[in-house]
Design a protein around this motif. Structure first.
Motif, short mmCIF file in Angstrom:
data_model
loop_
_atom_site.label_atom_id
_atom_site.label_comp_id
_atom_site.label_asym_id
_atom_site.label_seq_id
_atom_site.Cartn_x
_atom_site.Cartn_y
_atom_site.Cartn_z
N ASN A 1 44.21 -63.59 -72.00
CA ASN A 1 45.38 -63.83 -71.12
C ASN A 1 45.93 -65.24 -71.30
O ASN A 1 46.02 -66.01 -70.34
N LEU A 2 46.27 -65.56 -72.53
CA LEU A 2 46.81 -66.87 -72.86
C LEU A 2 48.22 -66.70 -73.44
O LEU A 2 48.43 -66.77 -74.65
N PRO A 3 49.20 -66.43 -72.58
CA PRO A 3 50.56 -66.20 -73.08
C PRO A 3 51.23 -67.50 -73.55
O PRO A 3 51.44 -68.42 -72.76
N ILE A 4 51.52 -67.57 -74.83
CA ILE A 4 52.23 -68.72 -75.38
C ILE A 4 53.45 -68.21 -76.13
O ILE A 4 53.56 -67.02 -76.46
N LEU A 5 54.38 -69.12 -76.39
CA LEU A 5 55.56 -68.81 -77.19
C LEU A 5 55.41 -69.46 -78.55
O LEU A 5 55.16 -70.68 -78.63
N ILE A 6 55.55 -68.67 -79.60
CA ILE A 6 55.45 -69.18 -80.96
C ILE A 6 56.83 -69.09 -81.63
O ILE A 6 57.45 -68.02 -81.64
N ILE A 7 57.30 -70.21 -82.14
CA ILE A 7 58.55 -70.25 -82.88
C ILE A 7 58.19 -70.41 -84.36
O ILE A 7 57.62 -71.43 -84.76
N VAL A 8 58.49 -69.41 -85.17
CA VAL A 8 58.21 -69.47 -86.60
C VAL A 8 59.50 -69.84 -87.33
O VAL A 8 60.43 -69.02 -87.41
#
Length: 225
Positions: A127-134
Motif C-alpha cells: 500500500n505504497l501509492p506513488i506517482l511515476i513519471i517516465v
C-alpha cells in the motif's frame, strides 16, 4: 559601504528575475510545440507542486523549471548509487513518509533498470501509492552523451549509430502499473500532460493506488537515460 551593498543587491535581484523569466518563457514555448520535452514536464510539475510533495529525481527533472523551497521535498541521485534506484527509492520515501505525495521522475532507461515489475508489485503489496513519471526518449541517452564526449570523432558520432543506445521497440510502460492494479496512461503532446497529471494525482491521493504516466518525448536529447 551600505550604498555599494544596496547597489549589488539591486543588480543581482534584476539578474535573478530576468533569468527566471527567461526560464519560464522557455518552458511555455516548449508547451506550445508538438513534442513533449523535459522542460515542459518539469514546468507542469512546478505548477501543481505543494509542500506535501516529495520529488525523487533520477536525471530527467529539469531543475531550471521547478523550484523547491521546502526542506526535504527533493531527493536527487547519489554518486554512491547506480542507475535504476529512482522508483525503489521513491517507494522507500513513501514508506518513511506515508502522509506525503511522492513523485518519482525517471527516464525510460532508468525505469527499466529499476526492475519495474518488482517495484509495482511492492507498491501494491505494501500500500505504497506513488506517482511515476517516465520521460520516454527511446533509449539510453546518458551512454550516448558519454560516447560523444569521449569519442567526438568516433564511428558512432559520425554515423549517428549507437549500438544498444536506442530502443528498437518501446514497451507500453503504463501497462506495468495497470498489471498491478494501478493507473497507467501514455501522453504524446504537451497539451495532454497537465490533464493526465491531474488524473494521476487523484488516483494516488484519493484512490490510494499507484500511477504511472508514460511521457512520449520522442528522441529528445539533453537529460538522463
Amino acid at each position: 559601504r551600505e550604498a555599494l551593498i544596496a547597489q549589488r543587491l539591486t543588480r543581482l535581484t534584476k539578474e535573478h528575475d530576468e533569468q527566471r523569466a527567461n526560464w519560464r518563457r522557455e518552458a511555455e514555448e516548449k508547451g506550445r510545440s508538438q513534442t513533449l520535452t523535459f522542460e515542459w514536464v518539469s514546468h507542469c510539475l512546478n505548477q501543481i507542486k505543494d509542500d506535501n510533495m516529495i520529488f525523487v529525481n533520477e536525471y530527467d527533472l529539469s531543475l531550471r523549471h521547478i523550484e523547491f523551497n521546502t526542506p526535504g521535498s527533493y531527493l536527487g541521485f547519489s554518486p554512491a548509487g547506480g542507475l535504476g534506484w529512482g522508483v525503489g527509492g521513491a517507494l522507500g520515501v513513501k514508506l518513511g513518509a506515508p502522509e506525503k505525495t511522492v513523485i518519482s521522475v525517471v527516464g525510460d532507461g532508468t525505469y527499466l533498470f529499476s526492475v519495474p515489475s518488482s517495484c509495482h508489485m511492492v507498491s501494491a503489496m505494501h500500500n505504497l501509492p506513488i506517482l511515476i513519471i517516465v520521460c520516454n526518449n527511446g533509449g539510453w541517452n546518458a551512454t550516448q552523451m558519454a560516447t560523444r564526449g569521449v569519442h567526438p570523432q568516433g564511428w558512432s558520432v559520425r554515423t549517428e549509430n549507437f549500438p544498444f543506445g536506442r530502443f528498437g521497440m518501446q514497451p507500453a510502460y503504463e501497462m506495468f502499473a495497470q498489471a498491478c492494479g494501478g493507473h497507467g496512461e501514455v501522453v504524446h503532446t504537451p497539451q495532454e500532460f497537465p490533464i493526465a497529471l491531474q488524473r494521476a494525482l487523484k488516483v494516488v491521493r484519493e484512490e490510494k493506488r499507484q500511477a504511472l504516466i508514460n511521457v512520449d518525448c520522442g528522441n529528445v536529447r539533453g537529460f538522463g537515460v
